[in-house]
Design a protein around this motif. Structure first.
Motif, PDB file in Angstrom:
ATOM      1  N   THR A  61       0.942  -1.301  -0.014  1.00  0.00           N
ATOM      2  CA  THR A  61       0.021   0.067  -0.070  1.00  0.00           C
ATOM      3  C   THR A  61       0.780   1.223   0.138  1.00  0.00           C
ATOM      4  O   THR A  61       0.422   2.021  -0.801  1.00  0.00           O
TER       5      THR A  61
ATOM      6  N   PHE B 253       1.183   4.251  -2.974  1.00  0.00           N
ATOM      7  CA  PHE B 253       1.048   5.661  -2.737  1.00  0.00           C
ATOM      8  C   PHE B 253       2.348   6.558  -3.365  1.00  0.00           C
ATOM      9  O   PHE B 253       2.202   7.487  -3.916  1.00  0.00           O
TER      10      PHE B 253
ATOM     11  N   PRO C 141      -9.186  -0.589   3.344  1.00  0.00           N
ATOM     12  CA  PRO C 141      -9.653   0.553   2.971  1.00  0.00           C
ATOM     13  C   PRO C 141      -8.462   1.571   2.214  1.00  0.00           C
ATOM     14  O   PRO C 141      -8.377   2.115   1.140  1.00  0.00           O
ATOM     15  N   LEU C 142      -7.344   1.438   2.826  1.00  0.00           N
ATOM     16  CA  LEU C 142      -5.975   1.890   2.342  1.00  0.00           C
ATOM     17  C   LEU C 142      -5.664   1.684   1.099  1.00  0.00           C
ATOM     18  O   LEU C 142      -5.296   2.397   0.392  1.00  0.00           O
TER      19      LEU C 142
ATOM     20  N   TRP D 205      -7.189   0.122  -1.175  1.00  0.00           N
ATOM     21  CA  TRP D 205      -8.055   0.563  -2.436  1.00  0.00           C
ATOM     22  C   TRP D 205      -8.015   2.113  -2.814  1.00  0.00           C
ATOM     23  O   TRP D 205      -7.996   2.838  -3.867  1.00  0.00           O
ATOM     24  N   TYR D 206      -7.484   2.897  -1.530  1.00  0.00           N
ATOM     25  CA  TYR D 206      -7.291   4.440  -1.888  1.00  0.00           C
ATOM     26  C   TYR D 206      -6.065   4.542  -2.592  1.00  0.00           C
ATOM     27  O   TYR D 206      -6.053   5.303  -3.458  1.00  0.00           O
TER      28      TYR D 206
ATOM     29  N   ALA E  14      -6.628   3.735  -6.369  1.00  0.00           N
ATOM     30  CA  ALA E  14      -7.351   4.905  -6.958  1.00  0.00           C
ATOM     31  C   ALA E  14      -6.401   6.127  -7.133  1.00  0.00           C
ATOM     32  O   ALA E  14      -6.482   6.554  -8.263  1.00  0.00           O
ATOM     33  N   ALA E  15      -5.440   6.238  -6.160  1.00  0.00           N
ATOM     34  CA  ALA E  15      -4.472   7.166  -6.214  1.00  0.00           C
ATOM     35  C   ALA E  15      -3.659   7.025  -7.347  1.00  0.00           C
ATOM     36  O   ALA E  15      -3.033   8.086  -8.092  1.00  0.00           O
TER      37      ALA E  15
END
Length: 80
Positions: free
Chosen positions: A19, A23, A55-56, A58-59, A62-63
């Motif tokens: 994750t 990012f 959740p992180l 998937w964020y 998307a990012a």
């Protein structure tokens, strides 16, 4: 006693690393090779989410897509 984690996977260190890398790749995709780093970030975000960082992860996926789109728009603006 019922198993509380029957449906949800516990978060692992590998999930958190994937994750965080997703990012980082999302930001790098804005400035360097948007398609390459955007896809890599998307895959790492999905892997992080599947491994338990729900959740992180998937964020982050998307990012990465948003970073790739912004990067491609920036490249197109600079070339014109």
């Amino acid at each position: 006693m019922a198993d509380m984690h029957a449906t949800a996977r516990p978060r692992s260190n590998a999930a958190r690393i994937c994750t965080i890398l997703a990012f980082v790749f999302a930001v790098v995709a804005i400035f360097v090779a948007p398609l390459l780093f955007g896809i890599a970030g998307l895959v790492l975000g999905i892997v992080g989410a599947v491994l338990g960082d729900k959740p992180l992860g998937w964020y982050a996926a998307a990012a990465s897509v948003v970073g790739a789109i912004i990067g491609m728009a920036l490249v197109a603006a600079l070339l014109n």
